[in-house]
Design a protein around this motif. Structure first.
Motif, PDB file in Angstrom:
ATOM      1  N   HIS A 308     -33.599 -28.077   9.087  1.00 16.73           N
ATOM      2  CA  HIS A 308     -33.428 -26.445   9.439  1.00 16.73           C
ATOM      3  C   HIS A 308     -32.064 -26.138   8.757  1.00 16.73           C
ATOM      4  O   HIS A 308     -31.044 -26.867   8.875  1.00 16.73           O
ATOM      5  CB  HIS A 308     -33.482 -26.303  10.680  1.00 16.73           C
ATOM      6  N   PRO A 309     -32.267 -25.253   7.927  1.00 14.31           N
ATOM      7  CA  PRO A 309     -30.805 -24.582   7.431  1.00 14.31           C
ATOM      8  C   PRO A 309     -29.863 -24.219   8.681  1.00 14.31           C
ATOM      9  O   PRO A 309     -30.112 -23.644   9.747  1.00 14.31           O
ATOM     10  CB  PRO A 309     -31.243 -23.350   6.646  1.00 14.31           C
ATOM     11  N   SER A 310     -28.481 -24.384   8.264  1.00 15.25           N
ATOM     12  CA  SER A 310     -27.437 -24.087   9.347  1.00 15.25           C
ATOM     13  C   SER A 310     -26.208 -23.548   8.688  1.00 15.25           C
ATOM     14  O   SER A 310     -25.295 -24.148   8.932  1.00 15.25           O
ATOM     15  CB  SER A 310     -27.077 -25.387  10.179  1.00 15.25           C
ATOM     16  N   PRO A 311     -26.250 -22.399   8.111  1.00 17.04           N
ATOM     17  CA  PRO A 311     -25.241 -21.744   7.212  1.00 17.04           C
ATOM     18  C   PRO A 311     -24.228 -21.173   8.120  1.00 17.04           C
ATOM     19  O   PRO A 311     -24.302 -20.697   9.008  1.00 17.04           O
ATOM     20  CB  PRO A 311     -26.176 -20.815   6.490  1.00 17.04           C
ATOM     21  N   TRP A 312     -22.788 -21.509   7.505  1.00 14.54           N
ATOM     22  CA  TRP A 312     -21.977 -20.670   8.000  1.00 14.54           C
ATOM     23  C   TRP A 312     -21.930 -19.134   7.465  1.00 14.54           C
ATOM     24  O   TRP A 312     -22.365 -19.107   6.213  1.00 14.54           O
ATOM     25  CB  TRP A 312     -20.392 -21.251   7.549  1.00 14.54           C
ATOM     26  N   ARG A 313     -21.759 -18.409   8.358  1.00 13.94           N
ATOM     27  CA  ARG A 313     -21.656 -16.728   7.717  1.00 13.94           C
ATOM     28  C   ARG A 313     -20.581 -16.355   8.168  1.00 13.94           C
ATOM     29  O   ARG A 313     -20.194 -15.997   9.371  1.00 13.94           O
ATOM     30  CB  ARG A 313     -22.862 -16.218   8.316  1.00 13.94           C
ATOM     31  N   LEU A 314     -19.519 -16.234   7.223  1.00 10.06           N
ATOM     32  CA  LEU A 314     -18.290 -15.889   7.421  1.00 10.06           C
ATOM     33  C   LEU A 314     -17.841 -14.314   6.836  1.00 10.06           C
ATOM     34  O   LEU A 314     -18.097 -13.968   5.637  1.00 10.06           O
ATOM     35  CB  LEU A 314     -17.110 -16.918   6.509  1.00 10.06           C
ATOM     36  N   LEU A 360     -14.235  -9.705   2.060  1.00 16.14           N
ATOM     37  CA  LEU A 360     -15.118 -10.929   1.305  1.00 16.14           C
ATOM     38  C   LEU A 360     -15.941 -11.423   2.412  1.00 16.14           C
ATOM     39  O   LEU A 360     -15.439 -11.530   3.425  1.00 16.14           O
ATOM     40  CB  LEU A 360     -13.989 -11.990   0.940  1.00 16.14           C
ATOM     41  N   HIS A 361     -17.096 -11.523   1.804  1.00 21.94           N
ATOM     42  CA  HIS A 361     -18.230 -12.362   2.923  1.00 21.94           C
ATOM     43  C   HIS A 361     -18.783 -13.587   2.258  1.00 21.94           C
ATOM     44  O   HIS A 361     -18.753 -13.711   0.855  1.00 21.94           O
ATOM     45  CB  HIS A 361     -19.263 -11.514   3.120  1.00 21.94           C
ATOM     46  N   VAL A 362     -18.739 -14.726   3.155  1.00 24.21           N
ATOM     47  CA  VAL A 362     -19.046 -16.028   2.369  1.00 24.21           C
ATOM     48  C   VAL A 362     -20.035 -16.665   3.215  1.00 24.21           C
ATOM     49  O   VAL A 362     -20.044 -16.679   4.419  1.00 24.21           O
ATOM     50  CB  VAL A 362     -17.709 -16.728   2.296  1.00 24.21           C
ATOM     51  N   VAL A 363     -21.297 -17.230   2.598  1.00 17.30           N
ATOM     52  CA  VAL A 363     -22.173 -18.124   3.168  1.00 17.30           C
ATOM     53  C   VAL A 363     -22.308 -19.425   2.680  1.00 17.30           C
ATOM     54  O   VAL A 363     -22.261 -19.579   1.465  1.00 17.30           O
ATOM     55  CB  VAL A 363     -23.478 -17.587   2.845  1.00 17.30           C
ATOM     56  N   VAL A 364     -21.807 -20.536   3.393  1.00 15.48           N
ATOM     57  CA  VAL A 364     -21.581 -21.877   3.072  1.00 15.48           C
ATOM     58  C   VAL A 364     -22.843 -22.548   3.693  1.00 15.48           C
ATOM     59  O   VAL A 364     -23.039 -22.478   5.108  1.00 15.48           O
ATOM     60  CB  VAL A 364     -20.442 -22.418   3.588  1.00 15.48           C
TER      61      VAL A 364
END
Length: 380
Positions: A308-314, A360-364
């Motif tokens: 299952h996906p588990s992204p950081w949403r920064l 800035l917004h980042v999805v890792v």
């Protein structure tokens, strides 16, 4: 003032101090007693000696109240935290070597980096995998509680996240090569599960390459966080074989997926990503290929695998983490492709300015994996 991070179960993760020493005696700790220990543990430990064969691992024996110990001042906002990201100078890994450590001692991840990312990790982990895990644990035959092995535990963030989601008594066995991090993990472990049942902890020094079914005998679950992508295929196969041989499930979270989204976008995003991913695959490490390799390895041993996906949403609220991640991410890309340096320096400067301005917004992207290995001993 020295920084600490409050844990969900009480206690803190100190920014710098470590245990006074490490011994070869396995340590079983009631964390309530550990938090009330009258004698603070002071000093910096060096990781001298070999890690020992599996089954005779050394462990941290001094688990006291270290909340009053002062350490070196934390880095300022423009400094790179050693351990934050994959590299900072040619040949340097994402680790910090303590001042008393020898040149042949294993590298160490900086507690500051692990502390900085803990909130994002907790928010990212896939809750969707908890229900099938709870069902499996509830069906264990004849047990009053569960025994959980946390492999590569670092400062123990996995236990602080997972223990409060599970009912019943829990005994956590924390594995890491570094007695310094094991000390953090034991002191800041949660004290109770979701239903108030007791949580205890034991620390063991050891290498995942030596993990065997015998070492996992009696285990109810194996966990790890942000570990798979820094393993080789052989090490992942060893982990899968050990879990399958012991008949216990594995919950392996936050493996990098090799995809990053930055908003606003920049033409250099793709090149940096590709160079970073190549760097992650150095020295035989799996990097972004880890989740696929692990799924295949567990499936070959008869496990049912869910990913299952588990992204950081920064976003602006995570700007400190984003800035440190950016420095490490770009630094690794430049080490892999030195010809990027001039453009990457400009890119990093602009990205850090946008981060500081809250623009800035980042999805890792990461992935979590639950492998339900075939149980042994007639469990369903």
């Amino acid at each position: 003032m020295r920084k600490t991070a409050t844990t969900p179960a009480g206690g803190t993760i100190p920014a710098q101090p470590g245990p006074r020493d490490a011994t070869d005696a396995t340590n079983v700790t009631d964390v309530t007693d550990a938090a009330q220990s009258p004698e603070p543990q002071r000093g910096i430990v060096s990781a001298e000696g070999s890690e020992g064969a599996e089954g005779s691992e050394g462990s941290v024996s001094s688990v006291g109240d270290i909340s009053g110990v002062s350490g070196p001042a934390g880095p300022d906002k423009d400094a790179v935290i050693l351990g934050a990201g994959p590299t900072f100078r040619p040949g340097e890994r994402a680790t910090v070597r303590l001042r008393d450590a020898g040149p042949d001692d294993p590298p160490r991840y900086a507690p500051e980096w692990l502390e900085l990312r803990e909130g994002a990790d907790a928010a990212a982990r896939a809750h969707e995998l908890l229900d099938p895990l709870r069902i499996r644990l509830a069906n264990l035959p004849g047990r009053a509680g569960v025994v959980i092995h946390d492999v590569g535990c670092g400062t123990g963030s996995m236990g602080r996240w997972l223990a409060p989601h599970l009912d019943g008594a829990q005994h956590w066995i924390l594995h890491d090569r570094d007695p310094y991090l094991l000390h953090f993990a034991a002191v800041a472990s949660p004290r109770s599960g979701a239903d108030g049942s007791r949580v205890t902890v034991e620390t063991r020094r050891g290498d995942i390459g030596r993990l065997t079914p015998d070492a996992l005998k009696g285990a109810s679950l194996v966990t790890a966080s942000a570990l798979l992508d820094v393993l080789t295929r052989e090490e992942v196969d060893t982990l899968a074989a050990a879990c399958a041989g012991a008949g216990c499930p594995a919950l392996l979270t936050l493996s990098v997926a090799g995809r990053v989204e930055l908003t606003p976008s920049d033409p250099l995003d793709t090149e940096i990503t590709e160079a970073f991913n190549a760097h992650q695959r150095r020295s035989g490490m799996l990097g972004p290929d880890a989740i696929t390799a692990a799924a295949e390895a567990f499936a070959e041993h008869g496990a049912t695998v869910q990913v299952h996906p588990s992204p950081w949403r920064l976003g602006p609220a995570e700007s400190a983490l984003t800035a440190q991640w950016l420095r490490g991410w770009v630094g690794a890309a430049v080490e892999e492709r030195p010809e990027l340096r001039e453009r990457a320096d400009r890119y990093l400067s602009e990205r850090l300015a946008a981060c500081e301005a809250g623009e800035l917004h980042v999805v890792v992207h990461h992935s979590d994996l639950l492998a339900l290995c075939r149980p042994t001993g007639g469990a369903s």
